[in-house]
Design a protein around this motif. Sequence first.
Motif, PDB file in Angstrom:
ATOM      1  N   GLU A   1      28.996   0.603  24.431  1.00 18.96           N
ATOM      2  CA  GLU A   1      28.397   1.885  24.739  1.00 18.96           C
ATOM      3  C   GLU A   1      27.040   1.938  24.185  1.00 18.96           C
ATOM      4  O   GLU A   1      27.018   1.935  22.885  1.00 18.96           O
ATOM      5  CB  GLU A   1      29.294   3.025  24.425  1.00 18.96           C
ATOM      6  N   LEU A   2      26.054   2.136  24.897  1.00 18.75           N
ATOM      7  CA  LEU A   2      24.665   2.534  24.325  1.00 18.75           C
ATOM      8  C   LEU A   2      24.460   3.994  24.792  1.00 18.75           C
ATOM      9  O   LEU A   2      24.549   4.446  25.836  1.00 18.75           O
ATOM     10  CB  LEU A   2      23.661   1.636  25.139  1.00 18.75           C
ATOM     11  N   ALA A   3      24.065   4.873  23.673  1.00 19.62           N
ATOM     12  CA  ALA A   3      23.888   6.156  23.568  1.00 19.62           C
ATOM     13  C   ALA A   3      22.603   6.664  22.920  1.00 19.62           C
ATOM     14  O   ALA A   3      22.147   5.874  22.035  1.00 19.62           O
ATOM     15  CB  ALA A   3      25.086   6.941  23.011  1.00 19.62           C
ATOM     16  N   LEU A   4      22.129   7.580  23.495  1.00 23.89           N
ATOM     17  CA  LEU A   4      20.612   8.233  23.318  1.00 23.89           C
ATOM     18  C   LEU A   4      20.923   9.491  22.177  1.00 23.89           C
ATOM     19  O   LEU A   4      21.744  10.152  22.493  1.00 23.89           O
ATOM     20  CB  LEU A   4      19.929   8.509  24.260  1.00 23.89           C
ATOM     21  N   HIS A   5      20.439   9.649  21.133  1.00 22.41           N
ATOM     22  CA  HIS A   5      20.536  11.058  20.260  1.00 22.41           C
ATOM     23  C   HIS A   5      19.759  11.945  20.747  1.00 22.41           C
ATOM     24  O   HIS A   5      18.275  11.529  20.897  1.00 22.41           O
ATOM     25  CB  HIS A   5      20.130  10.468  18.728  1.00 22.41           C
ATOM     26  N   THR A   6      20.108  12.989  21.227  1.00 21.51           N
ATOM     27  CA  THR A   6      19.289  14.126  21.668  1.00 21.51           C
ATOM     28  C   THR A   6      19.506  15.424  20.699  1.00 21.51           C
ATOM     29  O   THR A   6      20.591  15.280  19.947  1.00 21.51           O
ATOM     30  CB  THR A   6      19.927  14.524  23.114  1.00 21.51           C
ATOM     31  N   GLU A   7      19.010  16.450  20.933  1.00 19.26           N
ATOM     32  CA  GLU A   7      19.206  17.786  20.126  1.00 19.26           C
ATOM     33  C   GLU A   7      20.806  18.134  20.408  1.00 19.26           C
ATOM     34  O   GLU A   7      21.357  18.656  19.629  1.00 19.26           O
ATOM     35  CB  GLU A   7      18.257  18.700  20.757  1.00 19.26           C
ATOM     36  N   GLY A   8      21.337  17.860  21.412  1.00 17.11           N
ATOM     37  CA  GLY A   8      22.615  18.253  21.829  1.00 17.11           C
ATOM     38  C   GLY A   8      23.586  17.155  21.555  1.00 17.11           C
ATOM     39  O   GLY A   8      24.880  17.610  21.797  1.00 17.11           O
ATOM     40  N   GLY A   9      23.194  16.273  20.924  1.00 19.80           N
ATOM     41  CA  GLY A   9      24.411  15.093  20.314  1.00 19.80           C
ATOM     42  C   GLY A   9      23.985  13.692  21.112  1.00 19.80           C
ATOM     43  O   GLY A   9      22.969  13.459  21.365  1.00 19.80           O
ATOM     44  N   TRP A  10      25.001  13.193  21.375  1.00 20.79           N
ATOM     45  CA  TRP A  10      24.924  11.789  22.005  1.00 20.79           C
ATOM     46  C   TRP A  10      24.909  11.559  23.416  1.00 20.79           C
ATOM     47  O   TRP A  10      25.892  12.173  23.848  1.00 20.79           O
ATOM     48  CB  TRP A  10      25.694  10.866  21.252  1.00 20.79           C
ATOM     49  N   GLN A  11      23.985  11.018  24.299  1.00 23.71           N
ATOM     50  CA  GLN A  11      24.325  11.106  25.682  1.00 23.71           C
ATOM     51  C   GLN A  11      24.403   9.687  25.961  1.00 23.71           C
ATOM     52  O   GLN A  11      23.421   8.881  25.521  1.00 23.71           O
ATOM     53  CB  GLN A  11      22.707  11.657  26.327  1.00 23.71           C
ATOM     54  N   VAL A  12      25.302   9.420  26.693  1.00 31.39           N
ATOM     55  CA  VAL A  12      25.462   7.928  26.907  1.00 31.39           C
ATOM     56  C   VAL A  12      24.597   7.488  27.968  1.00 31.39           C
ATOM     57  O   VAL A  12      24.286   8.046  29.267  1.00 31.39           O
ATOM     58  CB  VAL A  12      27.094   7.763  27.373  1.00 31.39           C
ATOM     59  N   LEU A  13      23.899   6.371  27.817  1.00 26.59           N
ATOM     60  CA  LEU A  13      23.081   5.685  28.748  1.00 26.59           C
ATOM     61  C   LEU A  13      23.788   4.606  29.545  1.00 26.59           C
ATOM     62  O   LEU A  13      23.341   4.444  30.599  1.00 26.59           O
ATOM     63  CB  LEU A  13      21.779   5.145  27.939  1.00 26.59           C
ATOM     64  N   GLY A  14      24.391   3.994  28.960  1.00 26.85           N
ATOM     65  CA  GLY A  14      25.293   2.965  30.027  1.00 26.85           C
ATOM     66  C   GLY A  14      26.334   2.169  29.195  1.00 26.85           C
ATOM     67  O   GLY A  14      26.554   2.518  27.738  1.00 26.85           O
TER      68      GLY A  14
ATOM     69  N   GLY B   1      10.628   5.136  20.332  1.00 26.87           N
ATOM     70  CA  GLY B   1      10.703   6.112  19.365  1.00 26.87           C
ATOM     71  C   GLY B   1      12.106   6.734  19.397  1.00 26.87           C
ATOM     72  O   GLY B   1      12.326   7.611  18.440  1.00 26.87           O
ATOM     73  N   SER B   2      12.806   6.346  20.334  1.00 24.84           N
ATOM     74  CA  SER B   2      14.197   7.079  20.568  1.00 24.84           C
ATOM     75  C   SER B   2      15.207   6.614  19.462  1.00 24.84           C
ATOM     76  O   SER B   2      14.774   5.622  18.847  1.00 24.84           O
ATOM     77  CB  SER B   2      14.720   7.026  21.763  1.00 24.84           C
ATOM     78  N   VAL B   3      16.078   7.454  19.037  1.00 24.26           N
ATOM     79  CA  VAL B   3      17.111   6.815  18.442  1.00 24.26           C
ATOM     80  C   VAL B   3      18.378   6.445  19.191  1.00 24.26           C
ATOM     81  O   VAL B   3      18.831   7.610  19.877  1.00 24.26           O
ATOM     82  CB  VAL B   3      17.626   8.051  17.304  1.00 24.26           C
TER      83      VAL B   3
END
Length: 110
Positions: A23-36, A55-57
């Motif tokens: 799983e690839l996820a993006l760190h956001t203010e609300g937690g991890w958002q799955v990208l794919g 610049g994303s984590v």
Amino acid sequence: MTGISTHVLDTSLGRPAAGVPVELALHTEGGWQVLGTSATDSDGRVRDLPAAEAGSVVRLLFDTAAYYAGSAERPFFPEVSIVFTVAPAQHHYHVPLLLNPFGYSVYRGS
């Protein structure tokens, strides 16, 4: 946008680890958002993950428990989480995982 690929090698068997869910996820203010999501192919590779913004984590999450589910081995680490920052000038990241039932190693590949 920066492309991300990975592959998993089973170092205890000396061969690629096929069928590992990733799983690839993006760190956001609300937690991890799955990208794919994907799974390793017969060569242990995942080439179809979405790109990430500079610049994303991001996090690669490997479901190692699923990989070992059909074997006599019970992994000490049921999942492996790799978190890294996507550099602005980087066009692609390849992040290999070397795996065995009792440990793992990861590195930034080329």
